[in-house]
Design an enzyme around this catalytic site. Structure first.
Site, PDB file in Angstrom:
ATOM      1  N   THR A 101      17.180 -13.386 -23.372  1.00 44.71           N
ATOM      2  CA  THR A 101      15.721 -13.306 -23.431  1.00 44.71           C
ATOM      3  C   THR A 101      15.025 -14.584 -23.010  1.00 44.71           C
ATOM      4  O   THR A 101      15.586 -15.687 -23.162  1.00 44.71           O
ATOM      5  CB  THR A 101      15.286 -12.955 -24.873  1.00 44.71           C
ATOM      6  N   TYR A 125      14.595 -15.103 -33.749  1.00 38.69           N
ATOM      7  CA  TYR A 125      15.080 -14.229 -32.686  1.00 38.69           C
ATOM      8  C   TYR A 125      15.572 -15.052 -31.499  1.00 38.69           C
ATOM      9  O   TYR A 125      16.696 -14.845 -31.006  1.00 38.69           O
ATOM     10  CB  TYR A 125      13.963 -13.280 -32.254  1.00 38.69           C
TER      11      TYR A 125
END
Length: 292
Positions: A101, A125
């Protein structure tokens, strides 16, 4: 016959990968509850039973805000599970394709990120995904890590479908204009992944060994969420049914959330294009192809 194991078949990306990868060989697909990525022993058993030459990991813990209160689970799924996959597929002399990501970056660079830029995640995250990247690399086998950004599809739950829903229910939309990324169609992401494997043909593992590394793969260029929303509304196949009359730019600070978001995380796809000879469509074309 190329034997593949797709983990995360029910997500936005996994749904598309089921369709595209099935043309390349024998594809086994798994997702929760068939496999619990928090259970390393169960994951190892699945890999042993399938004995794939390629594992494609499209699964992740992606609830950015909830991860702040569930760090242990986020790290199990985003870090420990990919490490297990990398270790086990290495024993099979195979290769792993793993997705990461743009949230591994802090968003302060001021321009699109390249693969050599230093990560500095701002939330749980992002930290869990970065550790996942590092553990895949540390396993020492053949891998492709594909960092992507703002993945969406026309299935329920993503940003595009939410915007369309709001546009048909509300008269005013407020959308942040100070978060910038590279909106990426899950379909384009799946098709590019499959084209890479197809280039290896019957020697797909050797091809991945030769091209092993970290690449950015996202919609080319970058946009704010506000600009992205403008394009979604313009491409809405039911524009006549829209109730929205006003789209207002807003600031992230107006929408307090548990997790800090990086401000500007557009990704340059030049390295991927050069390595594999593929042209990645702009984020605008990504959107038009999916909504058209």
């Amino acid at each position: 016959m190329l034997r593949m194991l797709l983990i995360g078949k029910n997500g936005q990306l996994g749904w598309e990968l089921q369709r595209t990868l099935s043309t390349l060989g024998e594809l086994t697909c798994a997702d929760y509850p068939e496999i619990d990525l928090g259970d390393s022993n169960a994951l190892r058993s699945l890999i042993h039973s399938v004995a794939p030459k390629i594992i494609i990991n499209a699964a992740a813990y992606t609830n950015v805000d909830k991860a702040e209160s569930e760090p242990e689970l986020a790290f199990k799924i985003n870090s420990e599970a990919p490490a297990v996959m990398a270790e086990e597929v290495k024993k099979l002399n195979g290769a792993l394709i793993h997705y990461s990501t743009d949230y591994v970056f802090d968003g302060t660079k001021g321009s699109d990120y390249v693969e050599s830029d230093t990560p500095n995640p701002l939330n749980v995250y992002g930290r869990s995904k970065l550790e996942g990247e590092q553990r895949v690399m540390d396993a020492g086998g053949a891998f492709l890590i594909l960092r992507t950004s703002w993945v969406y599809s026309m299935r329920q739950g993503g940003f595009v479908t939410k915007v369309l829903q709001w546009a048909h229910q509300q008269q005013t939309l407020r959308v942040v204009d100070d978060q910038i990324g590279s909106p990426t169609s899950s379909r384009i992401l799946a098709e590019a992944t499959t084209q890479v494997l197809a280039q290896g043909r019957n020697e797909a593992v050797d091809y991945l060994v030769e091209h092993a590394g970290l690449y950015h793969l996202a919609g080319a260029g970058s946009a704010s969420r506000f600009e992205w929303t403008q394009q979604i509304l313009a491409l809405d196949p039911d524009r006549e049914g829209q109730t929205v009359k006003e789209l207002i730019p807003a600031k992230t600070s107006e929408f307090p959330a548990p997790a800090v978001r990086p401000a500007q995380t557009g990704l340059s796809v030049q390295k991927f294009e050069d390595a594999f000879g593929l042209k990645i469509p702009s984020w605008q074309e990504n959107l038009r192809l999916l909504m058209g």
